[in-house]
Design a protein around this motif. Structure first.
Motif, short mmCIF file in Angstrom:
data_model
loop_
_atom_site.label_atom_id
_atom_site.label_comp_id
_atom_site.label_asym_id
_atom_site.label_seq_id
_atom_site.Cartn_x
_atom_site.Cartn_y
_atom_site.Cartn_z
N LEU A 80 1.24 -4.22 4.23
CA LEU A 80 0.17 -4.45 5.20
C LEU A 80 -0.26 -5.90 5.16
O LEU A 80 -0.19 -6.56 4.12
CB LEU A 80 -1.06 -3.60 4.86
CG LEU A 80 -0.93 -2.10 4.87
CD1 LEU A 80 -2.18 -1.46 4.31
CD2 LEU A 80 -0.67 -1.61 6.27
N ARG B 231 -10.86 0.79 14.14
CA ARG B 231 -10.26 -0.39 13.54
C ARG B 231 -8.81 -0.52 13.94
O ARG B 231 -8.23 0.40 14.49
CB ARG B 231 -10.36 -0.31 12.02
CG ARG B 231 -9.45 0.80 11.48
CD ARG B 231 -9.78 1.24 10.08
NE ARG B 231 -8.78 2.16 9.57
CZ ARG B 231 -8.69 3.44 9.89
NH1 ARG B 231 -9.55 3.98 10.73
NH2 ARG B 231 -7.76 4.20 9.36
N SER B 232 -8.23 -1.66 13.57
CA SER B 232 -6.80 -1.88 13.71
C SER B 232 -6.23 -2.30 12.36
O SER B 232 -6.88 -3.02 11.61
CB SER B 232 -6.50 -2.97 14.74
OG SER B 232 -6.72 -2.51 16.03
N GLU B 233 -5.02 -1.83 12.09
CA GLU B 233 -4.30 -2.21 10.87
C GLU B 233 -2.98 -2.85 11.28
O GLU B 233 -2.42 -2.53 12.33
CB GLU B 233 -4.01 -0.98 10.00
CG GLU B 233 -5.25 -0.31 9.47
CD GLU B 233 -4.93 0.95 8.66
OE1 GLU B 233 -5.60 1.15 7.65
OE2 GLU B 233 -4.03 1.69 9.06
N PRO C 241 -11.85 -6.35 8.77
CA PRO C 241 -11.68 -5.34 9.82
C PRO C 241 -11.77 -5.92 11.23
O PRO C 241 -12.53 -6.85 11.49
CB PRO C 241 -12.83 -4.37 9.56
CG PRO C 241 -13.22 -4.60 8.14
CD PRO C 241 -12.95 -6.04 7.88
N ASP D 205 0.87 -1.17 0.00
CA ASP D 205 0.00 0.00 0.00
C ASP D 205 0.91 1.22 0.00
O ASP D 205 1.44 1.60 1.05
CB ASP D 205 -0.90 0.00 1.23
CG ASP D 205 -1.79 1.22 1.30
OD1 ASP D 205 -2.38 1.60 0.28
OD2 ASP D 205 -1.88 1.83 2.40
N SER E 144 -3.99 1.22 15.79
CA SER E 144 -5.41 1.28 16.13
C SER E 144 -5.95 2.69 15.98
O SER E 144 -5.24 3.66 16.23
CB SER E 144 -5.64 0.78 17.56
OG SER E 144 -5.44 -0.61 17.62
N LYS F 290 -3.45 -7.65 5.07
CA LYS F 290 -4.83 -7.30 4.78
C LYS F 290 -5.73 -8.31 5.48
O LYS F 290 -5.60 -9.52 5.27
CB LYS F 290 -5.07 -7.32 3.28
CG LYS F 290 -6.43 -6.84 2.88
CD LYS F 290 -6.59 -6.81 1.38
CE LYS F 290 -7.98 -6.33 1.05
NZ LYS F 290 -8.31 -6.51 -0.34
N VAL G 203 0.72 -3.28 10.04
CA VAL G 203 1.75 -2.79 9.11
C VAL G 203 3.02 -3.58 9.36
O VAL G 203 3.50 -3.67 10.50
CB VAL G 203 2.00 -1.28 9.33
CG1 VAL G 203 3.07 -0.78 8.36
CG2 VAL G 203 0.72 -0.49 9.17
#
Length: 182
Positions: free
Chosen positions: A66, A174-176, A71, A61, A108, A68, A178
């Motif tokens: 990331l 949300r949380s991502e 969510p 990205d 987050s 993916k 990375v």
């Protein structure tokens, strides 16, 4: 018969000081280090490209990698891991176990209800809660970092906050994941 008889043979050698010899040796060592770094960077890029090609859940990205996932949502004003989020988190954990060099940051996020400081604190609690779940599943602490972003990175801009539905606010909570190192 001996054509070379009149040739002048100069067998003298230029003398170098020990200091100059040391400088040349250091320059050669430095050059080899630079070459090794370039080779390592190329290998790292190749490794990352191979992993991205092999794993459908790892995506590029812009300048980030990331994991993916579906969510990971949080209830309003709370930071506990919801039951329906555990299978999603377990998929990230599987990837981390498959790639033992992988280091990730859990980022987050909150919706924009509440003040900035409160939202930063809340998102930090959410990131920490997610990290603690990873630790409880056997991921070493040095491989996972938690960061709260508050409301600074919204998916849906809710200005004013009353202009969004609860579902739209939930998208921002949300949380991502990375990837920082692979």
């Amino acid at each position: 018969m001996y054509k070379d008889r009149k040739k002048v043979n100069d067998a003298s050698m230029a003398l170098k000081s020990a200091e100059n010899v040391k400088k040349e040796e250091l320059a050669i060592i430095e050059q080899k280090k630079k070459e090794a770094i370039v080779v390592a960077e190329i290998k790292k890029k190749e490794k990352i490209a191979a992993i991205v090609a092999a794993e459908k859940d790892i995506v590029k990205d812009k300048d980030r990698l990331l994991i993916k996932t579906d969510p990971i949502y949080f209830d309003y004003d709370l930071w506990y891991i919801r039951k329906e989020s555990k299978p999603i988190l377990n998929r990230v954990i599987e990837l981390m176990k498959k790639y033992p060099d992988m280091v990730i940051e859990i980022g987050s996020h909150t919706d924009n209800r509440g003040n900035d400081k409160y939202n930063l604190d809340l998102s930090a609690k959410r990131a920490t809660s997610t990290r603690e779940y990873f630790l409880s599943q056997g991921i070493p602490a040095k491989r996972i970092f938690a960061k709260g972003y508050g409301e600074t990175v919204q998916i849906i801009k809710c200005v004013p906050s009353e202009s969004c539905t609860e579902e739209q606010h939930e998208l921002n909570r949300r949380s991502e994941f990375v990837i920082k190192n692979l």
